[in-house]
Design a protein around this motif. Structure first.
Motif, short mmCIF file in Angstrom:
data_model
loop_
_atom_site.label_atom_id
_atom_site.label_comp_id
_atom_site.label_asym_id
_atom_site.label_seq_id
_atom_site.Cartn_x
_atom_site.Cartn_y
_atom_site.Cartn_z
N TYR A 41 0.83 -1.21 0.00
CA TYR A 41 0.00 0.00 0.00
C TYR A 41 0.86 1.26 0.00
O TYR A 41 1.95 1.28 0.59
N PRO A 42 0.35 2.33 -0.61
CA PRO A 42 0.99 3.63 -0.44
C PRO A 42 0.95 4.01 1.04
O PRO A 42 0.02 3.62 1.76
N LEU A 43 1.93 4.79 1.47
CA LEU A 43 2.12 5.08 2.89
C LEU A 43 2.32 6.58 3.08
O LEU A 43 3.19 7.18 2.47
N LEU A 44 1.48 7.17 3.94
CA LEU A 44 1.57 8.59 4.23
C LEU A 44 2.00 8.80 5.68
O LEU A 44 1.32 8.35 6.60
N TYR A 45 3.15 9.45 5.86
CA TYR A 45 3.63 9.81 7.20
C TYR A 45 3.18 11.24 7.52
O TYR A 45 3.33 12.14 6.69
N CYS A 46 2.65 11.45 8.74
CA CYS A 46 2.17 12.77 9.16
C CYS A 46 2.90 13.23 10.42
O CYS A 46 2.95 12.50 11.41
N HIS A 47 3.45 14.44 10.38
CA HIS A 47 3.98 15.07 11.60
C HIS A 47 2.80 15.66 12.38
O HIS A 47 1.72 15.84 11.82
N ASP A 48 3.01 15.97 13.67
CA ASP A 48 1.84 16.29 14.52
C ASP A 48 0.82 15.18 14.32
O ASP A 48 -0.38 15.41 14.15
N GLY A 49 1.31 13.96 14.30
CA GLY A 49 0.54 12.83 13.80
C GLY A 49 -0.74 12.53 14.54
O GLY A 49 -1.74 12.16 13.92
N LEU A 50 -0.74 12.68 15.87
CA LEU A 50 -1.97 12.37 16.62
C LEU A 50 -3.03 13.41 16.31
O LEU A 50 -4.22 13.09 16.19
N GLU A 51 -2.60 14.67 16.12
CA GLU A 51 -3.55 15.73 15.78
C GLU A 51 -4.15 15.52 14.39
O GLU A 51 -5.30 15.88 14.14
N PHE A 52 -3.38 14.93 13.48
CA PHE A 52 -3.94 14.61 12.15
C PHE A 52 -5.14 13.67 12.29
O PHE A 52 -6.10 13.76 11.54
N PHE A 53 -5.07 12.76 13.29
CA PHE A 53 -6.18 11.83 13.51
C PHE A 53 -7.31 12.50 14.27
O PHE A 53 -8.48 12.36 13.89
N THR A 54 -6.99 13.23 15.35
CA THR A 54 -8.05 13.77 16.20
C THR A 54 -8.65 15.05 15.62
O THR A 54 -9.87 15.13 15.44
N HIS A 55 -7.82 16.03 15.29
CA HIS A 55 -8.33 17.33 14.80
C HIS A 55 -8.50 17.34 13.28
O HIS A 55 -9.39 17.99 12.75
N GLY A 56 -7.61 16.63 12.58
CA GLY A 56 -7.68 16.59 11.12
C GLY A 56 -8.62 15.52 10.61
O GLY A 56 -9.03 15.55 9.45
N ARG A 57 -8.95 14.55 11.47
CA ARG A 57 -9.88 13.44 11.17
C ARG A 57 -9.49 12.71 9.90
O ARG A 57 -10.33 12.28 9.12
N ILE A 58 -8.18 12.52 9.71
CA ILE A 58 -7.68 11.97 8.45
C ILE A 58 -8.14 10.54 8.21
O ILE A 58 -8.47 10.16 7.08
N ALA A 59 -8.22 9.73 9.28
CA ALA A 59 -8.64 8.33 9.10
C ALA A 59 -10.12 8.26 8.70
O ALA A 59 -10.50 7.50 7.81
N THR A 60 -10.94 9.06 9.34
CA THR A 60 -12.37 9.10 9.04
C THR A 60 -12.60 9.55 7.60
O THR A 60 -13.41 8.98 6.87
N ILE A 61 -11.85 10.58 7.20
CA ILE A 61 -12.00 11.13 5.84
C ILE A 61 -11.51 10.11 4.81
O ILE A 61 -12.17 9.88 3.79
N ALA A 62 -10.37 9.47 5.08
CA ALA A 62 -9.84 8.47 4.14
C ALA A 62 -10.83 7.32 4.00
O ALA A 62 -11.10 6.86 2.88
N ASN A 63 -11.39 6.89 5.12
CA ASN A 63 -12.35 5.79 5.09
C ASN A 63 -13.57 6.12 4.24
O ASN A 63 -14.02 5.33 3.43
N ARG A 64 -14.08 7.33 4.45
CA ARG A 64 -15.26 7.77 3.72
C ARG A 64 -14.97 7.83 2.21
O ARG A 64 -15.79 7.41 1.38
N MET A 65 -13.79 8.35 1.86
CA MET A 65 -13.41 8.47 0.45
C MET A 65 -13.18 7.10 -0.19
O MET A 65 -13.50 6.89 -1.35
N LEU A 66 -12.64 6.18 0.60
CA LEU A 66 -12.45 4.80 0.11
C LEU A 66 -13.79 4.16 -0.21
O LEU A 66 -13.96 3.55 -1.27
N GLU A 67 -14.73 4.31 0.71
CA GLU A 67 -16.06 3.71 0.51
C GLU A 67 -16.75 4.31 -0.70
O GLU A 67 -17.49 3.63 -1.41
N ALA A 68 -16.47 5.59 -0.98
CA ALA A 68 -17.08 6.27 -2.13
C ALA A 68 -16.30 6.01 -3.42
O ALA A 68 -16.68 6.49 -4.49
N GLY A 69 -15.18 5.28 -3.31
CA GLY A 69 -14.37 4.99 -4.49
C GLY A 69 -13.59 6.18 -5.01
O GLY A 69 -13.17 6.21 -6.16
N GLU A 70 -13.36 7.18 -4.13
CA GLU A 70 -12.67 8.40 -4.55
C GLU A 70 -11.15 8.29 -4.44
O GLU A 70 -10.42 9.05 -5.08
#
Length: 247
Positions: A41-70
């Protein structure tokens, strides 16, 4: 049948001791639904990494986009920040910038890429950061242009030392960057006083393009806050994959 429920995302957490930084760092890893170690799989490293998950909601957004085929499935790693040493680690002339860079390349990358079916070669490995995290992302590319070529740079804290390093770089044609900055970021309070991030990002874009970098640049209504970066996250993730497919 994979033991992962194909509709469920998985988030795994590790604690990694860094000999370079002399401290533990938390790594949060998002695995896409249906993650299969037989794939890569492609791999994305994020600095301020925990904030990317909590405040940036990156996992939730990625999941939603995956389900939509985006987007295609990817693995996302959040590298926790040491808040007390953030300027030292991420700053363009930070006291621990080199040590932090070595931590990412020599400790974090092998740890993650040996454990997960992700990354493994530069074309499959990306980096993201906000503000000073964008500065260290670009700084790591300048030091190690082969390892990280595609960067997501949200409202970069592109101060003079980093602008000068880019000015001195002769050929940045190996770099692809998604840059976004808010039009209201003209007087952002930092520990170095108020800074005009809009002007800094405009200047950095000019210098990067002059050196041959491939820059996708956006200005949008927004302030220097996670709410703005979270709003731009879908476009950034889509760009990452469009850029990847293109090379």
């Amino acid at each position: 049948m994979s033991h992962h429920d194909p509709t469920r995302r998985t988030i795994e957490t590790h604690t990694l001791y860094s000999a370079h930084l002399h401290e533990d760092r938390t790594l949060k890893v998002y695995l896409p639904p249906g993650y299969d170690p037989a794939n890569r799989y492609p791999l994305l490293y994020c600095h301020d990494g925990l904030e990317f998950f909590t405040h940036g909601r990156i996992a939730t957004i990625a999941n939603r986009m995956l389900e939509a085929g985006e987007i295609q499935p990817l693995v996302i790693v959040g590298i926790a920040v040491n808040k007390a040493r953030r300027n030292d680690d991420y700053g363009p002339d930070g006291a621990r910038r080199e040590a932090y860079t070595r931590f990412v390349l020599e400790e974090c990358m092998p740890f993650i890429e040996d454990r997960y079916a992700a990354g493994g070669r530069p074309a499959m490995r990306f980096m993201a950061g906000v503000s000073l995290g964008a500065a260290i992302s670009l700084s790591i590319h300048l030091d190690h242009p082969v390892e990280f070529r595609r960067l997501l740079l949200f409202s970069g804290a592109f101060y003079r030392p980093l602008l000068e390093r880019v000015e001195a770089a002769e050929d940045l044609s190996g770099l692809e960057a998604f840059m976004v900055v808010g039009t209201e970021e003209t007087a952002v309070e930092t520990n170095a006083g108020a800074r005009d991030f809009l002007a800094l990002n405009r200047e950095m874009r000019t210098r990067l393009e002059r050196a041959g970098a491939n820059v996708t640049y956006q200005e949008d209504e927004g302030r220097h806050i996670w709410g703005f970066w979270q709003r731009k996250m879908p476009e950034a993730l889509a760009w990452l994959q469009a850029a990847r497919m293109g090379g």
